[in-house]
Enzyme design. Structure first.
Site, short mmCIF file in Angstrom:
data_model
loop_
_atom_site.label_atom_id
_atom_site.label_comp_id
_atom_site.label_asym_id
_atom_site.label_seq_id
_atom_site.Cartn_x
_atom_site.Cartn_y
_atom_site.Cartn_z
N LYS A 112 0.82 -1.22 0.00
CA LYS A 112 0.00 0.00 0.00
C LYS A 112 0.85 1.27 0.00
O LYS A 112 0.37 2.32 -0.40
CB LYS A 112 -0.97 -0.03 1.17
C1 LIG Z 1 -4.42 -4.62 1.45
C2 LIG Z 1 -3.67 -5.88 1.38
C3 LIG Z 1 -4.06 -6.92 0.51
C4 LIG Z 1 -5.30 -6.84 -0.36
O1 LIG Z 1 -5.26 -5.78 -1.24
P1 LIG Z 1 -6.52 -5.44 -2.18
O2 LIG Z 1 -6.57 -3.96 -2.27
O3 LIG Z 1 -7.68 -6.02 -1.51
O4 LIG Z 1 -6.25 -6.04 -3.49
C5 LIG Z 1 -3.27 -8.06 0.46
N1 LIG Z 1 -2.18 -8.19 1.24
C6 LIG Z 1 -1.78 -7.23 2.09
C7 LIG Z 1 -0.58 -7.44 2.93
C8 LIG Z 1 -2.50 -6.04 2.18
O5 LIG Z 1 -2.11 -5.08 3.04
#
Ligand SMILES: *Cc1c(COP(=O)(O)O)cnc(C)c1O
Length: 461
Positions: A112
């Protein structure tokens, strides 16, 4: 470049306004009116370039005149300067024809950071120009909140309030939210679950008086600017493995459909992607939707992959919009049916989705076994989310090289990794004092009036 809502009933906006607005006022999600195209030559020319340069070439066409070329390049450089790996998103090989895209070298150790760091810089530029200040409120099950705090801390254009469920995030995740010292950061430990936090957030956004009064802005995964920032690493990794001269496939651990939707955009832009494989945990609404055509909500089971413990997959609405030939009325109807528990996807829309997406899911014990097996065969320590991806990728190997997205660093989920294989992953050196820093947080009951008062008080300071 203009942005329209998936429900067809909200103002058409520029990139900048769509970014600052987040959710459209008709409840829909903003999507670009047209998808910019990259030629074979454009893509071939990306091979070997620095990540920042690829980011500029991929994102610039979607921004219209919202940011000048200099502003955008400056934002990109600042966004990724704090990453601990020069490649930003390095590839490592896991086995014959199988590669792992490490997306966890940013400041909060999860993918993210790629999107959040960039939109922090873009918000700062847009708001600075307007002389405005906004209130960013987000709900998190862990990773989004820490990424948002890390991206917006110390910026004078925004206060950031992050609601997380008290006692239900990992110690590392909590400390990443509660230890920043900047006064514009507010970590709120809510009574309840992630769904309670998200419902509270929704109520605040639907209260237009409050929303406009405090200039509420959202940075959750439905923000188009976040999706766009994630398109970049599909290009950087595919070109590193020989695209556009050969096709590659991707497997993406997902819950909210944000990350994999970015891959779909890359494909629509012209990147030769063979298969896009959706990988879910036991909360497998997306896998069921693709395999059966029914999108039915179930209860959320807590798993060792909490960032994917989701039943309402917000960004899937964008894929449905395209699958229904961009018919906002049809999407509005489906979302209305979802409030009653679920809906059936029409045969032609389902065929459209299956043209791009495959899917699979991984049970808890299989995820744990995958962490152990991959460590033994390669020395690579996977976080549980990435292990879900690797397991599902193994079920979908074809002739094209497979790239599985590693979404977090194993040390972010040390208990699950230790339980799987007996080794407790350690935090990277530069963040190893996380457990010595003092924490600062506000505990709040599930009470909308109290939450609104708290926010008004804090931003008046
Ligand atoms: C947010 C997150 C996901 C899922 O991401 P999406 O936006 O739902 O595709 C997967 N793994 C981790 C470690 C995350 O922080």
């Amino acid at each position: 470049m203009k942005y329209i809502s998936t429900r067809g009933n909200a103002p058409i906006l520029s990139f900048e306004d769509a970014m600052l607005t987040g959710l459209a006022r008709d409840g829909g999600l903003y999507v670009p009116e047209t998808i910019s195209q990259m030629s074979h030559g454009d893509i071939a020319a990306m091979a070997g370039l620095p990540y920042e340069e690829i980011a500029f070439r991929v994102m610039q066409p979607f921004m219209g005149d919202s940011f000048s070329e200099n502003e955008l390049m400056d934002a990109i450089i600042k966004a990724y300067a704090g990453f601990s790996h020069d490649a930003r998103a390095p590839l490592v090989q896991l086995g014959p024809n199988h590669h792992l895209l490490e997306l966890f070298h940013g400041p909060t150790l999860a993918f993210k950071d790629f999107a959040m760091q960039l939109i922090g810089q873009l918000f700062q530029k847009a708001l600075g120009r307007r002389g405005e200040q906004v209130t960013i409120v987000g709900a998190t099950s862990g990773d989004t909140g820490s990424a948002a705090i890390e991206a917006f801390k110390g910026l004078d254009s925004a206060n950031v309030f992050i609601l997380f469920p008290n006692g239900r995030v990992s110690d590392v995740q909590r400390r990443q939210m509660t230890t920043p010292v900047e006064p514009n950061v507010h970590a709120i430990a809510m009574e309840g679950t992630f769904d309670t936090c998200q419902a509270m957030l929704k109520d605040m956004f639907n209260d237009f008086g409050f929303r406009d009064g405090v200039k509420l802005a959202g940075v959750n995964s439905i923000n188009w600017a976040r999706v766009l920032a994630q398109v970049v690493y599909y290009f950087s990794s595919a070109t590193a493995l020989g695209a556009p001269h050969r096709k590659v496939s991707f497997t993406v651990p997902t819950g909210n459909f944000g990350d994999i939707f970015a891959g779909y955009i890359a494909k629509r832009m012209g990147l030769p992607i063979d298969r896009l494989v959706i990988a879910t945990n036991r909360n497998d609404i997306l896998h069921r939707a693709i395999s059966t055509g029914r999108y039915d909500m179930d209860t959320v089971f807590p798993t060792i992959t909490p960032s994917m413990d989701i039943q309402i997959s917000s960004n899937f609405e964008r894929a449905l919009f395209d699958a229904y030939d961009r018919n906002g009325g049809a999407v509005t109807q489906l979302m209305g049916e979802m409030k009653q528990g679920g809906f059936g996807i029409s045969q032609s829309a389902l065929e459209g989705l299956r043209k791009h997406f495959d899917s699979g899911s991984s049970a808890e014990d299989t995820t744990s076994a995958t962490i152990k097996a991959i460590f033994e065969s390669t020395g690579e320590l996977l976080c549980p989310h990435s292990a879900v991806g690797v397991k599902v990728a193994h079920d979908h190997m074809g002739t094209s090289p497979m790239i599985t997205l590693a979404t977090a660093h194993p040390a972010k989920f040390p208990d699950a990794v230790e339980a799987a294989m007996g080794i407790r992953p350690v935090l990277p050196d530069w963040i190893s004092d996380l457990f010595d820093r003092p924490e600062r947080l506000t505990e709040m009951p599930n009470d909308l009036q109290k939450m609104k008062s708290l926010i008004r008080e804090r931003i008046a300071l």
